[in-house]
Design a protein around this motif. Structure first.
Motif, PDB file in Angstrom:
ATOM      1  N   ILE A   1       3.222  -3.799 -10.962  1.00  0.00           N
ATOM      2  CA  ILE A   1       2.054  -2.980 -11.306  1.00  0.00           C
ATOM      3  C   ILE A   1       1.682  -2.047 -10.166  1.00  0.00           C
ATOM      4  O   ILE A   1       1.765  -2.429  -8.995  1.00  0.00           O
ATOM      5  CB  ILE A   1       0.869  -3.934 -11.591  1.00  0.00           C
ATOM      6  CG1 ILE A   1       1.129  -4.715 -12.881  1.00  0.00           C
ATOM      7  CG2 ILE A   1      -0.461  -3.197 -11.645  1.00  0.00           C
ATOM      8  CD1 ILE A   1       0.142  -5.853 -13.112  1.00  0.00           C
ATOM      9  N   ARG A   2       1.258  -0.841 -10.515  1.00  0.00           N
ATOM     10  CA  ARG A   2       0.654   0.015  -9.493  1.00  0.00           C
ATOM     11  C   ARG A   2      -0.690   0.519  -9.986  1.00  0.00           C
ATOM     12  O   ARG A   2      -0.833   0.917 -11.145  1.00  0.00           O
ATOM     13  CB  ARG A   2       1.555   1.203  -9.151  1.00  0.00           C
ATOM     14  CG  ARG A   2       1.000   1.993  -7.961  1.00  0.00           C
ATOM     15  CD  ARG A   2       2.009   2.975  -7.416  1.00  0.00           C
ATOM     16  NE  ARG A   2       1.621   4.343  -7.721  1.00  0.00           N
ATOM     17  CZ  ARG A   2       2.095   5.406  -7.079  1.00  0.00           C
ATOM     18  NH1 ARG A   2       2.977   5.268  -6.107  1.00  0.00           N
ATOM     19  NH2 ARG A   2       1.699   6.620  -7.418  1.00  0.00           N
ATOM     20  N   VAL A   3      -1.667   0.479  -9.095  1.00  0.00           N
ATOM     21  CA  VAL A   3      -3.006   0.980  -9.396  1.00  0.00           C
ATOM     22  C   VAL A   3      -3.444   1.878  -8.237  1.00  0.00           C
ATOM     23  O   VAL A   3      -2.733   2.008  -7.250  1.00  0.00           O
ATOM     24  CB  VAL A   3      -4.021  -0.183  -9.563  1.00  0.00           C
ATOM     25  CG1 VAL A   3      -3.656  -1.071 -10.751  1.00  0.00           C
ATOM     26  CG2 VAL A   3      -4.147  -1.014  -8.285  1.00  0.00           C
TER      27      VAL A   3
ATOM     28  N   TYR B   1      -6.373   5.199  -6.694  1.00  0.00           N
ATOM     29  CA  TYR B   1      -6.910   6.542  -6.925  1.00  0.00           C
ATOM     30  C   TYR B   1      -5.833   7.624  -7.036  1.00  0.00           C
ATOM     31  O   TYR B   1      -6.094   8.688  -7.571  1.00  0.00           O
ATOM     32  CB  TYR B   1      -7.855   6.924  -5.783  1.00  0.00           C
ATOM     33  CG  TYR B   1      -9.220   6.267  -5.794  1.00  0.00           C
ATOM     34  CD1 TYR B   1      -9.905   6.029  -6.985  1.00  0.00           C
ATOM     35  CD2 TYR B   1      -9.853   5.942  -4.589  1.00  0.00           C
ATOM     36  CE1 TYR B   1     -11.176   5.464  -6.971  1.00  0.00           C
ATOM     37  CE2 TYR B   1     -11.119   5.378  -4.562  1.00  0.00           C
ATOM     38  CZ  TYR B   1     -11.778   5.140  -5.760  1.00  0.00           C
ATOM     39  OH  TYR B   1     -13.041   4.594  -5.741  1.00  0.00           O
ATOM     40  N   GLU B   2      -4.642   7.387  -6.479  1.00  0.00           N
ATOM     41  CA  GLU B   2      -3.592   8.402  -6.632  1.00  0.00           C
ATOM     42  C   GLU B   2      -3.245   8.596  -8.103  1.00  0.00           C
ATOM     43  O   GLU B   2      -2.974   9.703  -8.550  1.00  0.00           O
ATOM     44  CB  GLU B   2      -2.326   8.004  -5.864  1.00  0.00           C
ATOM     45  CG  GLU B   2      -1.159   8.967  -6.136  1.00  0.00           C
ATOM     46  CD  GLU B   2       0.018   8.811  -5.202  1.00  0.00           C
ATOM     47  OE1 GLU B   2      -0.102   8.087  -4.192  1.00  0.00           O
ATOM     48  OE2 GLU B   2       1.067   9.423  -5.472  1.00  0.00           O
ATOM     49  N   ASP B   3      -3.263   7.485  -8.848  1.00  0.00           N
ATOM     50  CA  ASP B   3      -2.780   7.526 -10.230  1.00  0.00           C
ATOM     51  C   ASP B   3      -3.902   7.756 -11.235  1.00  0.00           C
ATOM     52  O   ASP B   3      -3.688   8.314 -12.301  1.00  0.00           O
ATOM     53  CB  ASP B   3      -2.080   6.199 -10.579  1.00  0.00           C
ATOM     54  CG  ASP B   3      -0.851   5.968  -9.713  1.00  0.00           C
ATOM     55  OD1 ASP B   3      -0.439   6.912  -9.003  1.00  0.00           O
ATOM     56  OD2 ASP B   3      -0.318   4.850  -9.733  1.00  0.00           O
TER      57      ASP B   3
ATOM     58  N   ILE C   1       5.282   4.499   2.656  1.00  0.00           N
ATOM     59  CA  ILE C   1       4.777   5.871   2.772  1.00  0.00           C
ATOM     60  C   ILE C   1       5.428   6.750   1.712  1.00  0.00           C
ATOM     61  O   ILE C   1       6.497   6.439   1.196  1.00  0.00           O
ATOM     62  CB  ILE C   1       5.030   6.472   4.180  1.00  0.00           C
ATOM     63  CG1 ILE C   1       6.533   6.608   4.459  1.00  0.00           C
ATOM     64  CG2 ILE C   1       4.322   5.672   5.272  1.00  0.00           C
ATOM     65  CD1 ILE C   1       6.827   7.596   5.573  1.00  0.00           C
ATOM     66  N   THR C   2       4.774   7.849   1.410  1.00  0.00           N
ATOM     67  CA  THR C   2       5.365   8.808   0.475  1.00  0.00           C
ATOM     68  C   THR C   2       6.363   9.677   1.225  1.00  0.00           C
ATOM     69  O   THR C   2       6.157   9.992   2.390  1.00  0.00           O
ATOM     70  CB  THR C   2       4.289   9.731  -0.131  1.00  0.00           C
ATOM     71  OG1 THR C   2       4.929  10.662  -1.006  1.00  0.00           O
ATOM     72  CG2 THR C   2       3.533  10.531   0.923  1.00  0.00           C
ATOM     73  N   THR C   3       7.463  10.046   0.555  1.00  0.00           N
ATOM     74  CA  THR C   3       8.257  11.171   1.050  1.00  0.00           C
ATOM     75  C   THR C   3       8.284  12.237  -0.049  1.00  0.00           C
ATOM     76  O   THR C   3       9.033  13.194   0.028  1.00  0.00           O
ATOM     77  CB  THR C   3       9.707  10.781   1.428  1.00  0.00           C
ATOM     78  OG1 THR C   3      10.409  10.404   0.245  1.00  0.00           O
ATOM     79  CG2 THR C   3       9.736   9.668   2.462  1.00  0.00           C
TER      80      THR C   3
ATOM     81  N   ILE D   1       0.869  -1.181   0.000  1.00  0.00           N
ATOM     82  CA  ILE D   1       0.000   0.000   0.000  1.00  0.00           C
ATOM     83  C   ILE D   1       0.902   1.226   0.000  1.00  0.00           C
ATOM     84  O   ILE D   1       1.755   1.381   0.882  1.00  0.00           O
ATOM     85  CB  ILE D   1      -0.910   0.036   1.257  1.00  0.00           C
ATOM     86  CG1 ILE D   1      -1.886  -1.147   1.261  1.00  0.00           C
ATOM     87  CG2 ILE D   1      -1.656   1.369   1.342  1.00  0.00           C
ATOM     88  CD1 ILE D   1      -2.860  -1.205   0.100  1.00  0.00           C
ATOM     89  N   HIS D   2       0.736   2.067  -1.018  1.00  0.00           N
ATOM     90  CA  HIS D   2       1.476   3.338  -1.059  1.00  0.00           C
ATOM     91  C   HIS D   2       0.595   4.377  -0.373  1.00  0.00           C
ATOM     92  O   HIS D   2      -0.540   4.616  -0.778  1.00  0.00           O
ATOM     93  CB  HIS D   2       1.772   3.712  -2.514  1.00  0.00           C
ATOM     94  CG  HIS D   2       2.401   5.055  -2.660  1.00  0.00           C
ATOM     95  ND1 HIS D   2       3.727   5.286  -2.350  1.00  0.00           N
ATOM     96  CD2 HIS D   2       1.897   6.253  -3.061  1.00  0.00           C
ATOM     97  CE1 HIS D   2       4.006   6.568  -2.571  1.00  0.00           C
ATOM     98  NE2 HIS D   2       2.899   7.177  -2.999  1.00  0.00           N
ATOM     99  N   LEU D   3       1.157   4.972   0.692  1.00  0.00           N
ATOM    100  CA  LEU D   3       0.319   5.755   1.606  1.00  0.00           C
ATOM    101  C   LEU D   3       0.679   7.241   1.660  1.00  0.00           C
ATOM    102  O   LEU D   3       1.829   7.604   1.921  1.00  0.00           O
ATOM    103  CB  LEU D   3       0.470   5.149   3.013  1.00  0.00           C
ATOM    104  CG  LEU D   3      -0.432   5.679   4.116  1.00  0.00           C
ATOM    105  CD1 LEU D   3      -1.890   5.321   3.862  1.00  0.00           C
ATOM    106  CD2 LEU D   3       0.008   5.153   5.486  1.00  0.00           C
ATOM    107  N   HIS D   4      -0.319   8.067   1.411  1.00  0.00           N
ATOM    108  CA  HIS D   4      -0.277   9.494   1.749  1.00  0.00           C
ATOM    109  C   HIS D   4      -1.344   9.689   2.807  1.00  0.00           C
ATOM    110  O   HIS D   4      -2.269   8.885   2.915  1.00  0.00           O
ATOM    111  CB  HIS D   4      -0.688  10.370   0.561  1.00  0.00           C
ATOM    112  CG  HIS D   4       0.292  10.428  -0.568  1.00  0.00           C
ATOM    113  ND1 HIS D   4       0.890  11.588  -0.976  1.00  0.00           N
ATOM    114  CD2 HIS D   4       0.752   9.452  -1.398  1.00  0.00           C
ATOM    115  CE1 HIS D   4       1.688  11.342  -2.011  1.00  0.00           C
ATOM    116  NE2 HIS D   4       1.620  10.043  -2.285  1.00  0.00           N
ATOM    117  N   VAL D   5      -1.243  10.770   3.575  1.00  0.00           N
ATOM    118  CA  VAL D   5      -2.337  11.074   4.506  1.00  0.00           C
ATOM    119  C   VAL D   5      -2.847  12.486   4.231  1.00  0.00           C
ATOM    120  O   VAL D   5      -2.173  13.297   3.605  1.00  0.00           O
ATOM    121  CB  VAL D   5      -1.916  10.915   5.986  1.00  0.00           C
ATOM    122  CG1 VAL D   5      -1.676   9.453   6.320  1.00  0.00           C
ATOM    123  CG2 VAL D   5      -0.712  11.775   6.336  1.00  0.00           C
TER     124      VAL D   5
HETATM  125 ZN    ZN Z   1       2.427   9.051  -3.887  1.00  0.00          ZN
END
Ligand code: ZN
Length: 271
Positions: A220-222, A224-226, A80-82, A45-49
């Motif tokens: 693969i990445r899917v 709503y961010e993308d 997490i995103t940086t 899970i790639h996470l932003h808050v």
């Molecule tokens: Zn991101």
């Protein structure tokens, strides 16, 4: 790695609830969406808050809460995103790495981002790589351009990164590389040995990039961010709906889906 890793980028910094009514925003919503994506087959899970009003933040307490809630539900790998959001300082962006997530994105260069820009000088990249090493967080080297991959070589030469390297190749943000096979090949030609890559097609490149990832031997990445559209004019009902489709495509390609523990083993993450 023989299996295919599916990352789900569940909210990002830019997508709004106005555009996408089911966008997860609160830590509780993020955890639920992460769990559904994990159940559908996502390993990372790639996470932003976000703040309560939906705007992006790098607030440590919010990240902490979201990470704790996700970990309570499942063992999905948390990245997490940086990269943060346009306008955040490098100090704000890197601070949540101290929460010891499994992985974190590390942007490998300065880039125009639509009408804005994101600054990642080599000193910033070195600082981020060192912090990630300190907290045993595996970087995903996000590259928006061939030159970003060249910059990552410098970090490798300086021994700030360890193999196997994980690259995130971002394509089709307005103002950066569009998605096409020639440009994907150009990016791949510069990857160091012992690399894995996840291909990210933004917006309408989302679906072509899934097929591209499979043809080029990537991941693969899917989410709503993308991209928010499941098909032309139809907004996806959830992040999991994107993951479910990606899983079907991977299976039709006769490939196996990587589990979170496969990813932990391969990249040497905490169990
Ligand atoms: Zn991101």
């Amino acid at each position: 790695m023989n299996k295919v890793i599916i990352t789900c980028a569940i909210t990002g910094a830019e997508t709004t609830r106005k555009q996408c009514p089911n966008l997860p925003i609160t830590p509780e919503e993020l955890a639920q969406s992460a769990y559904e994506s994990y159940q559908a087959g996502a390993a990372i899970i790639h996470l932003h808050v976000r703040k309560e009003d939906g705007s992006p933040t790098a607030d440590i307490a919010t990240f902490k809460k979201a990470i704790e809630l996700i970990r309570k539900k499942c063992n999905v790998v948390i990245e997490i995103t940086t990269g943060g959001a346009v306008g955040m300082s490098p100090e704000e962006r890197i601070a949540p790495v101290s929460l010891e997530p499994d992985m974190a994105s590390l942007d490998c260069g300065t880039v125009n981002f639509g009408n804005d820009y994101i600054v990642n000088t080599l000193p910033i990249m070195r600082q981020f790589a060192s912090e990630m090493r300190k907290y045993k967080v595996k970087p995903t080297l996000e590259c928006f351009d061939v030159s970003h991959i060249i910059s990552s070589h410098i970090l490798i030469e300086e021994k700030l990164l360890s193999p196997p390297y994980h690259y995130g190749l971002v394509m089709n943000v307005p103002s950066i590389l569009p998605y096409n096979h020639k440009l994907v090949s150009d990016m791949l030609s510069q990857l160091p040995s012992e690399s894995e890559f996840t291909l990210m097609g933004i917006g309408r490149a989302h679906l072509p990039a899934i097929f591209g990832a499979l043809s080029f031997g990537g991941h693969i990445r899917v989410g709503y961010e993308d991209n928010i559209y499941y098909s032309k004019g139809v907004i996806a009902s959830s992040n999991a709906q994107f993951v479910e489709r990606a899983v079907r495509i991977v299976k039709e390609a006769q490939k196996e889906i990587a589990s979170p523990s496969d990813v932990r083993k391969y990249f040497g993450l905490r169990e």
